[in-house]
Motif scaffolding. Structure first.
Motif, PDB file in Angstrom:
ATOM      1  N   LEU A 106       0.946  -1.140   0.014  1.00  0.00           N
ATOM      2  CA  LEU A 106       0.192  -0.250  -0.025  1.00  0.00           C
ATOM      3  C   LEU A 106       0.853   1.426  -0.087  1.00  0.00           C
ATOM      4  CD1 LEU A 106      -2.401   1.426   0.383  1.00  0.00           C
ATOM      5  CD2 LEU A 106      -2.186   1.208   2.753  1.00  0.00           C
TER       6      LEU A 106
ATOM      7  N   GLY B 291       2.316   1.503  -3.355  1.00  0.00           N
ATOM      8  CA  GLY B 291       1.353   1.921  -4.276  1.00  0.00           C
ATOM      9  C   GLY B 291       0.924   3.565  -4.345  1.00  0.00           C
ATOM     10  N   LEU B 292       0.873   4.014  -2.953  1.00  0.00           N
ATOM     11  CA  LEU B 292       0.541   5.314  -2.951  1.00  0.00           C
ATOM     12  C   LEU B 292       1.591   6.521  -3.572  1.00  0.00           C
ATOM     13  CD1 LEU B 292      -1.181   5.297   0.590  1.00  0.00           C
ATOM     14  CD2 LEU B 292      -2.442   5.498  -1.679  1.00  0.00           C
ATOM     15  N   SER B 293       2.811   5.790  -3.335  1.00  0.00           N
ATOM     16  CA  SER B 293       3.825   6.788  -4.035  1.00  0.00           C
ATOM     17  C   SER B 293       4.063   6.458  -5.655  1.00  0.00           C
ATOM     18  CB  SER B 293       5.113   6.196  -3.247  1.00  0.00           C
ATOM     19  OG  SER B 293       5.532   4.859  -3.656  1.00  0.00           O
TER      20      SER B 293
ATOM     21  N   ASP C 279       4.915   0.185  -9.089  1.00  0.00           N
ATOM     22  CA  ASP C 279       4.102  -0.940  -9.232  1.00  0.00           C
ATOM     23  C   ASP C 279       4.410  -1.767  -8.085  1.00  0.00           C
ATOM     24  OD1 ASP C 279       3.457  -0.217 -11.747  1.00  0.00           O
ATOM     25  OD2 ASP C 279       5.242  -1.058 -12.711  1.00  0.00           O
TER      26      ASP C 279
ATOM     27  N   LYS D 137      -8.209   2.461   0.711  1.00  0.00           N
ATOM     28  CA  LYS D 137      -6.760   2.802   0.395  1.00  0.00           C
ATOM     29  C   LYS D 137      -6.181   1.910  -0.813  1.00  0.00           C
ATOM     30  CE  LYS D 137      -6.503   5.904   3.502  1.00  0.00           C
ATOM     31  NZ  LYS D 137      -6.257   7.300   3.094  1.00  0.00           N
ATOM     32  N   VAL D 138      -6.387   0.546  -0.403  1.00  0.00           N
ATOM     33  CA  VAL D 138      -5.894  -0.457  -1.613  1.00  0.00           C
ATOM     34  C   VAL D 138      -6.465  -0.180  -2.852  1.00  0.00           C
ATOM     35  CG1 VAL D 138      -5.407  -2.969  -2.230  1.00  0.00           C
ATOM     36  CG2 VAL D 138      -5.411  -1.892   0.392  1.00  0.00           C
TER      37      VAL D 138
ATOM     38  N   ASP E 282      -7.413   2.609  -4.083  1.00  0.00           N
ATOM     39  CA  ASP E 282      -6.909   3.725  -4.667  1.00  0.00           C
ATOM     40  C   ASP E 282      -5.450   3.537  -5.301  1.00  0.00           C
ATOM     41  OD1 ASP E 282      -9.012   5.407  -4.389  1.00  0.00           O
ATOM     42  OD2 ASP E 282      -8.169   6.348  -2.470  1.00  0.00           O
ATOM     43  N   THR E 283      -4.896   2.387  -5.067  1.00  0.00           N
ATOM     44  CA  THR E 283      -3.641   1.923  -5.594  1.00  0.00           C
ATOM     45  C   THR E 283      -3.835   1.238  -6.949  1.00  0.00           C
ATOM     46  OG1 THR E 283      -3.230  -0.272  -4.501  1.00  0.00           O
ATOM     47  CG2 THR E 283      -2.686   1.764  -3.245  1.00  0.00           C
TER      48      THR E 283
ATOM     49  N   SER F  72      -4.663   0.587 -10.902  1.00  0.00           N
ATOM     50  CA  SER F  72      -4.563   1.366 -11.970  1.00  0.00           C
ATOM     51  C   SER F  72      -6.049   1.564 -12.558  1.00  0.00           C
ATOM     52  CB  SER F  72      -3.704   0.723 -13.143  1.00  0.00           C
ATOM     53  OG  SER F  72      -2.272   0.839 -12.591  1.00  0.00           O
TER      54      SER F  72
ATOM     55  N   SER G 246      -5.276  -6.591  -6.565  1.00  0.00           N
ATOM     56  CA  SER G 246      -3.959  -5.800  -5.828  1.00  0.00           C
ATOM     57  C   SER G 246      -2.901  -6.827  -5.830  1.00  0.00           C
ATOM     58  CB  SER G 246      -4.418  -5.276  -4.489  1.00  0.00           C
ATOM     59  OG  SER G 246      -3.117  -4.566  -3.900  1.00  0.00           O
TER      60      SER G 246
END
Length: 302
Positions: free
Chosen positions: A16, A19-21, A24, A54-55, A57-58, A60, A209
């Protein structure tokens, strides 16, 4: 087993953060830990990962790829004994999800011949027997064809076979409900049992994910809409499943809507086209698509 779940949670948390940064991510949970959970995990700890929102939003967001080249065979033969316990995944999932199960003699408690399913998709109790096996099917929570058009067409056969047999992505379910789902995503199909919808979309998020599938914009919008009623919903990190009753997150609007019974909201997503319902004013709504919006929603006759 607690160590397995703790490790899975840590990996998801790390994924997570990455992914937020914008990186991949590969959750790296692997099939071994999931397979262990398919035959003996504590179902009360099924959703033990980070917040589903939150996940989500990671992941694509892209359009669906073409279905060209898709077939069930691209995901390996059904069903594999991926954990090498002597039982194939179909029977492992039946053993996990049914209660009071009985086994065929001489199969090392592998071939399930009877049992009871508290079906999460419909909320109904289904008695299973080998003579009526089609009444309970093993659903791929993220359908294989949906996986294909959201990235699996690029995978190796080994990865597709792992995906098709991963307990994280498998649930025993009412046969007709599973058939009505087809290859649908959350924008086109949701369980009729509303108390399970938060767990259902959280599991889809976890699967996508873990394997790197993307979501469509309509799919993400539909999932986000479901999670609005359960903002604390967490994703599962293993093949364990939540208890079918008394384990659904509370609806923050439940008290406000109690006087309206099962009233639906115009414009909200629905699962079965042609289905009828009432809104809070008692007006009839129909589950349908309209114009360029190919997502089924509750719409008024006018």
């Amino acid at each position: 087993m607690n160590l397995v779940r703790s490790s899975g949670s840590a990996l998801l948390a790390l994924a997570l953060a990455l992914g937020l940064s914008g990186c991949d991510v590969d959750l790296g949970l692997g099939s071994a830990s999931a397979s262990e959970d398919s035959t003996g995990a504590d179902v009360q700890d099924a959703n033990d990962g980070p917040l589903a929102t939150k996940v989500l939003d990671t992941l694509s967001v892209k359009g669906r790829a073409a279905s060209t080249g898709y077939s069930r065979e691209e995901f390996g033969s059904a069903w594999k004994d991926v954990d090498q316990n002597g039982c194939d995944q179909r029977n492992d999932v039946l053993k996990r999800d049914l209660t009071g199960e009985k086994f065929r003699d001489g199969t090392k408690e592998c071939v399930v011949i009877s049992g009871t399913l508290e079906d999460r998709y419909t909320g109904e109790t289904i008695e299973f027997s080998k003579e009526r096996a089609s009444e309970i099917q093993i659903d791929h929570v993220v359908a294989l064809q949906n996986a294909w058009v959201t990235g699996a067409f690029q995978w190796t056969e080994e990865k597709r076979t792992e995906f098709a047999n991963d307990p994280l992505n498998l649930l025993a379910a009412d046969g007709p409900a599973n058939s009505s789902k087809g290859a649908g995503d959350a924008a086109t199909w949701l369980p009729s049992n509303k108390s399970f919808r938060c767990d259902y979309v959280a599991r889809q998020i976890a699967v996508k994910s873990k394997y790197g599938n993307w979501v469509t914009s309509g799919e993400k919008k539909a999932i986000s809409g479901i999670l609005e009623s359960c903002p604390e919903q967490k994703v599962p990190t293993s093949g364990a499943v939540p208890a079918p009753e008394g384990d659904a997150p509370a609806d923050k609007n439940a008290d406000a809507e109690s006087d309206n019974g099962d009233a639906e909201t115009p414009g909200a997503f629905c699962s079965s086209e042609g289905e009828k319902a009432k809104d809070s004013d008692g007006d009839t709504l129909t589950c349908s698509t309209k114009g360029d919006d190919d997502r089924a929603r509750w719409r008024s006759a006018g």
